[in-house]
Design a protein around this motif. Structure first.
Motif, mmCIF file in Angstrom:
data_model
loop_
_atom_site.group_PDB
_atom_site.id
_atom_site.type_symbol
_atom_site.label_atom_id
_atom_site.label_comp_id
_atom_site.label_asym_id
_atom_site.label_seq_id
_atom_site.Cartn_x
_atom_site.Cartn_y
_atom_site.Cartn_z
ATOM 1 N N TRP A 52 0.807 -1.216 0.000
ATOM 2 C CA TRP A 52 0.000 0.000 0.000
ATOM 3 C C TRP A 52 0.848 1.279 0.000
ATOM 4 C CZ3 TRP A 52 -5.260 -0.415 -0.437
ATOM 5 C CH2 TRP A 52 -5.780 -1.703 -0.258
ATOM 6 N N GLU A 53 2.116 1.139 0.285
ATOM 7 C CA GLU A 53 2.989 2.310 0.365
ATOM 8 C C GLU A 53 3.049 3.128 -0.918
ATOM 9 O OE1 GLU A 53 7.616 3.462 1.532
ATOM 10 O OE2 GLU A 53 6.975 1.356 1.470
ATOM 11 N N PRO A 54 3.039 2.502 -2.123
ATOM 12 C CA PRO A 54 3.112 3.311 -3.348
ATOM 13 C C PRO A 54 2.026 4.375 -3.456
ATOM 14 C CG PRO A 54 3.529 1.010 -3.857
ATOM 15 C CD PRO A 54 3.104 1.058 -2.421
ATOM 16 N N PHE A 55 0.893 4.165 -2.826
ATOM 17 C CA PHE A 55 -0.205 5.134 -2.942
ATOM 18 C C PHE A 55 0.049 6.399 -2.126
ATOM 19 C CE2 PHE A 55 -2.074 0.938 -3.729
ATOM 20 C CZ PHE A 55 -2.510 1.148 -5.033
ATOM 21 N N THR A 56 1.129 6.398 -1.349
ATOM 22 C CA THR A 56 1.530 7.615 -0.633
ATOM 23 C C THR A 56 2.487 8.458 -1.466
ATOM 24 O OG1 THR A 56 3.416 6.524 0.462
ATOM 25 C CG2 THR A 56 1.267 6.408 1.568
ATOM 26 N N TYR A 57 2.942 7.923 -2.600
ATOM 27 C CA TYR A 57 3.865 8.661 -3.454
ATOM 28 C C TYR A 57 3.099 9.736 -4.230
ATOM 29 C CZ TYR A 57 6.810 4.542 -2.639
ATOM 30 O OH TYR A 57 7.522 3.505 -2.061
ATOM 31 N N ALA A 58 3.711 10.889 -4.372
ATOM 32 C CA ALA A 58 3.057 12.005 -5.058
ATOM 33 C C ALA A 58 2.801 11.693 -6.532
ATOM 34 C CB ALA A 58 3.901 13.274 -4.926
ATOM 35 N N ASP A 59 3.743 11.019 -7.198
ATOM 36 C CA ASP A 59 3.558 10.727 -8.618
ATOM 37 C C ASP A 59 2.429 9.729 -8.849
ATOM 38 O OD1 ASP A 59 5.033 8.765 -7.365
ATOM 39 O OD2 ASP A 59 6.186 8.238 -9.167
ATOM 40 N N ILE A 60 2.271 8.779 -7.930
ATOM 41 C CA ILE A 60 1.167 7.823 -8.045
ATOM 42 C C ILE A 60 -0.166 8.524 -7.835
ATOM 43 C CG2 ILE A 60 0.113 5.767 -7.025
ATOM 44 C CD1 ILE A 60 2.611 5.226 -8.691
ATOM 45 N N GLN A 61 -0.221 9.416 -6.875
ATOM 46 C CA GLN A 61 -1.456 10.165 -6.628
ATOM 47 C C GLN A 61 -1.809 11.039 -7.825
ATOM 48 O OE1 GLN A 61 -0.685 12.232 -2.956
ATOM 49 N NE2 GLN A 61 -0.645 10.354 -1.726
ATOM 50 N N ARG A 62 -0.792 11.645 -8.435
ATOM 51 C CA ARG A 62 -1.048 12.446 -9.630
ATOM 52 C C ARG A 62 -1.564 11.584 -10.773
ATOM 53 N NH1 ARG A 62 3.693 15.333 -7.989
ATOM 54 N NH2 ARG A 62 4.987 13.946 -9.264
ATOM 55 N N GLU A 63 -1.044 10.375 -10.898
ATOM 56 C CA GLU A 63 -1.505 9.464 -11.948
ATOM 57 C C GLU A 63 -2.958 9.071 -11.731
ATOM 58 O OE1 GLU A 63 -1.119 7.368 -15.465
ATOM 59 O OE2 GLU A 63 0.288 8.761 -14.529
ATOM 60 N N LEU A 64 -3.329 8.816 -10.477
ATOM 61 C CA LEU A 64 -4.715 8.480 -10.171
ATOM 62 C C LEU A 64 -5.644 9.664 -10.454
ATOM 63 C CD1 LEU A 64 -4.277 6.483 -6.834
ATOM 64 C CD2 LEU A 64 -5.000 5.560 -9.046
ATOM 65 N N ILE A 65 -5.212 10.854 -10.078
ATOM 66 C CA ILE A 65 -6.026 12.044 -10.338
ATOM 67 C C ILE A 65 -6.176 12.272 -11.838
ATOM 68 C CG2 ILE A 65 -6.093 14.556 -10.114
ATOM 69 C CD1 ILE A 65 -4.750 14.231 -7.383
ATOM 70 N N LYS A 66 -5.103 12.053 -12.583
ATOM 71 C CA LYS A 66 -5.156 12.210 -14.029
ATOM 72 C C LYS A 66 -6.158 11.225 -14.647
ATOM 73 C CE LYS A 66 -2.201 11.928 -18.158
ATOM 74 N NZ LYS A 66 -0.823 11.635 -18.656
ATOM 75 N N GLY A 67 -6.130 9.968 -14.181
ATOM 76 C CA GLY A 67 -7.081 8.987 -14.684
ATOM 77 C C GLY A 67 -8.507 9.325 -14.303
ATOM 78 N N MET A 68 -8.688 9.832 -13.076
ATOM 79 C CA MET A 68 -10.029 10.203 -12.632
ATOM 80 C C MET A 68 -10.578 11.358 -13.460
ATOM 81 S SD MET A 68 -11.286 11.282 -8.800
ATOM 82 C CE MET A 68 -10.321 12.809 -8.840
ATOM 83 N N VAL A 69 -9.742 12.348 -13.739
ATOM 84 C CA VAL A 69 -10.172 13.490 -14.554
ATOM 85 C C VAL A 69 -10.553 13.031 -15.962
ATOM 86 C CG1 VAL A 69 -9.400 15.630 -15.648
ATOM 87 C CG2 VAL A 69 -8.868 15.197 -13.244
ATOM 88 N N ALA A 70 -9.753 12.117 -16.538
ATOM 89 C CA ALA A 70 -10.062 11.595 -17.874
ATOM 90 C C ALA A 70 -11.396 10.845 -17.875
ATOM 91 C CB ALA A 70 -8.934 10.676 -18.354
ATOM 92 N N THR A 71 -11.651 10.089 -16.815
ATOM 93 C CA THR A 71 -12.924 9.375 -16.687
ATOM 94 C C THR A 71 -14.087 10.351 -16.603
ATOM 95 O OG1 THR A 71 -11.954 7.417 -15.648
ATOM 96 C CG2 THR A 71 -14.266 7.872 -15.175
ATOM 97 N N LEU A 72 -13.957 11.366 -15.755
ATOM 98 C CA LEU A 72 -15.024 12.355 -15.583
ATOM 99 C C LEU A 72 -15.251 13.149 -16.876
ATOM 100 C CD1 LEU A 72 -14.212 13.698 -12.016
ATOM 101 C CD2 LEU A 72 -16.088 12.189 -12.678
ATOM 102 N N LYS A 73 -14.178 13.430 -17.591
ATOM 103 C CA LYS A 73 -14.300 14.179 -18.844
ATOM 104 C C LYS A 73 -15.102 13.388 -19.872
ATOM 105 C CE LYS A 73 -11.436 16.258 -22.484
ATOM 106 N NZ LYS A 73 -10.047 16.466 -22.974
ATOM 107 N N ALA A 74 -14.749 12.120 -20.062
ATOM 108 C CA ALA A 74 -15.473 11.291 -21.025
ATOM 109 C C ALA A 74 -16.920 11.098 -20.593
ATOM 110 C CB ALA A 74 -14.779 9.937 -21.173
ATOM 111 N N ALA A 75 -17.137 10.883 -19.289
ATOM 112 C CA ALA A 75 -18.493 10.669 -18.789
ATOM 113 C C ALA A 75 -19.341 11.926 -18.926
ATOM 114 C CB ALA A 75 -18.441 10.220 -17.330
ATOM 115 N N ALA A 76 -18.760 13.100 -18.649
ATOM 116 C CA ALA A 76 -19.518 14.345 -18.731
ATOM 117 C C ALA A 76 -19.946 14.641 -20.167
ATOM 118 C CB ALA A 76 -18.682 15.501 -18.180
ATOM 119 N N VAL A 77 -19.004 14.535 -21.111
ATOM 120 C CA VAL A 77 -19.336 14.802 -22.514
ATOM 121 C C VAL A 77 -20.319 13.747 -23.031
ATOM 122 C CG1 VAL A 77 -18.407 15.034 -24.848
ATOM 123 C CG2 VAL A 77 -17.118 15.927 -22.903
ATOM 124 N N GLY A 78 -20.084 12.482 -22.670
ATOM 125 C CA GLY A 78 -20.992 11.424 -23.089
ATOM 126 C C GLY A 78 -22.388 11.607 -22.525
#
Length: 283
Positions: A52-78
Motif C-alpha cells: 500500500w505504500e506506493p499510494f503515498t507517493y506524489a507521482d502515483i497520486q497524480r496518476e490516479l487524479i489524471k485517470g479520474m479526470v479523464a474518466t469524468l471528462k469522457a463521462a460528462a461529454v458522453g
C-alpha cells in the motif's frame, strides 16, 4: 365541513421485532463478508505496508487524479450527448409521422442491442486513426446510453396525464412546443431516479476505454498495479474512487431534483411522521 386526520402507518410491536431481527441479520452478514475478505487479503499478503505504500507517493497520486479526470471528462461529454440524443429519439418515437417514428424506433433498438464495447471499437476503427480514443469512448457512450435514455424519456412522457397535452393544445401550442415546453420537462422530473441511475452506469462504462488505450482511471490503476506488483490493492483503491464519484453524482442529482421540485410547487418536504389533514365534505 369536517376534517379527518390521516396518519401514516406505524409498524406494530410484531413488525418492529421482525424489522429489528432482519436488521441484525443483515449487519452480521455484511460483517461476516467483510471479515472473510480481510482474511483472504491477509492470507495473500495483500495487507502488508509494502503493498500500500506506493499510494503515498506524489507521482502515483497524480496518476490516479489524471485517470479520474479523464474518466469524468469522457463521462460528462458522453452524458450531455446521450441526454440530447435520448430526448430527440424519444420525441421521434412519439411522432405522428410514420417514417420518423420508424426511423427513431430502428435507431433505438439497434444501439440498445449492440454491446457498448463493440460501439467503441467500431468508432475507433472507423476513424482509421483520425478519431482519438477519447472521441471513440464518447461516441460509444452517447449512442448506447442515448438509446436507453430515449426509452426512459418515452416512458416518462407516456406516464403523464393526457390532460397535460390537451391543455397545451387548447391554448394553441403545436406538438413540438408541447413536447419541448410541457411534456419533456415533466418527464425528466418524473423519471429523474432512472436517469441518474443510467448516468451512473455511463460513468462506470467509461472504463471500457481501457481497451483502446484511453488513459482513464482503470488504465491508471492497472499500470500502477503492474509496476508495483500490487494489483489487488490498486484495484481496491480504484473501486473506492469509483464508488466515491458515483455517490457524489447521485447526491448532486438528488439535490437538483429536490430543488427543482420545490421551485415548481413551492412546497417543502413534510416532516417524517407528520399528520396530513384531509378535508371531507358531508353529504
Amino acid at each position: 365541513m369536517s376534517q379527518q386526520t390521516v396518519l401514516f402507518d406505524i409498524p406494530g410491536p410484531r413488525a418492529k421485532k421482525i424489522n429489528f431481527g432482519l436488521s441484525v441479520v443483515g449487519i452480521l452478514l455484511v460483517a461476516a463478508i467483510i471479515a472473510w475478505i480481510v482474511l483472504r487479503l491477509n492470507d495473500a499478503d495483500q495487507l502488508t505496508a509494502a503493498k500500500w505504500e506506493p499510494f503515498t507517493y506524489a507521482d502515483i497520486q497524480r496518476e490516479l487524479i489524471k485517470g479520474m479526470v479523464a474518466t469524468l471528462k469522457a463521462a460528462a461529454v458522453g452524458t450531455v450527448f446521450a441526454l440530447l440524443m435520448g430526448a430527440v429519439l424519444a420525441v421521434g418515437r412519439l411522432s405522428d409521422h410514420g417514417p420518423i417514428r420508424w426511423l427513431a424506433t430502428t435507431i433505438i433498438e439497434l444501439f440498445r442491442a449492440l454491446p457498448l464495447l463493440l460501439l467503441i471499437f467500431f468508432a475507433f476503427e472507423l476513424g482509421d486513426g483520425s478519431i482519438s480514443p477519447f472521441m471513440a469512448v464518447v461516441i460509444g457512450l452517447s449512442l448506447h446510453n442515448g438509446a436507453v435514455l430515449a426509452e426512459v424519456f418515452r416512458a416518462g412522457i407516456n406516464s403523464l396525464p393526457r390532460g397535460q397535452a390537451e391543455a397545451a393544445y387548447s391554448i394553441g401550442f403545436r406538438k413540438n412546443q408541447t413536447m419541448r415546453l410541457i411534456l419533456i420537462p415533466q418527464a425528466v422530473r418524473a423519471m429523474a431516479p432512472s436517469i441518474v441511475a443510467q448516468i451512473v452506469v455511463l460513468l462506470k462504462d467509461s472504463s471500457l476505454g481501457f481497451i483502446i488505450a484511453y488513459p482513464e482511471l482503470l488504465r491508471s490503476v492497472q499500470q500502477i498495479g503492474s509496476q508495483y506488483f500490487n494489483l489487488l490493492p490498486a484495484f481496491i483503491v480504484g473501486a473506492t474512487i469509483y464508488i466515491s464519484i458515483n455517490l457524489a453524482v447521485a447526491g448532486i442529482a438528488k439535490v437538483i431534483e429536490i430543488r427543482t421540485r420545490h421551485s415548481k410547487t413551492g412546497i417543502g418536504p413534510a416532516p417524517i411522521g407528520a399528520t396530513v389533514p384531509v378535508t371531507v365534505g358531508k353529504g
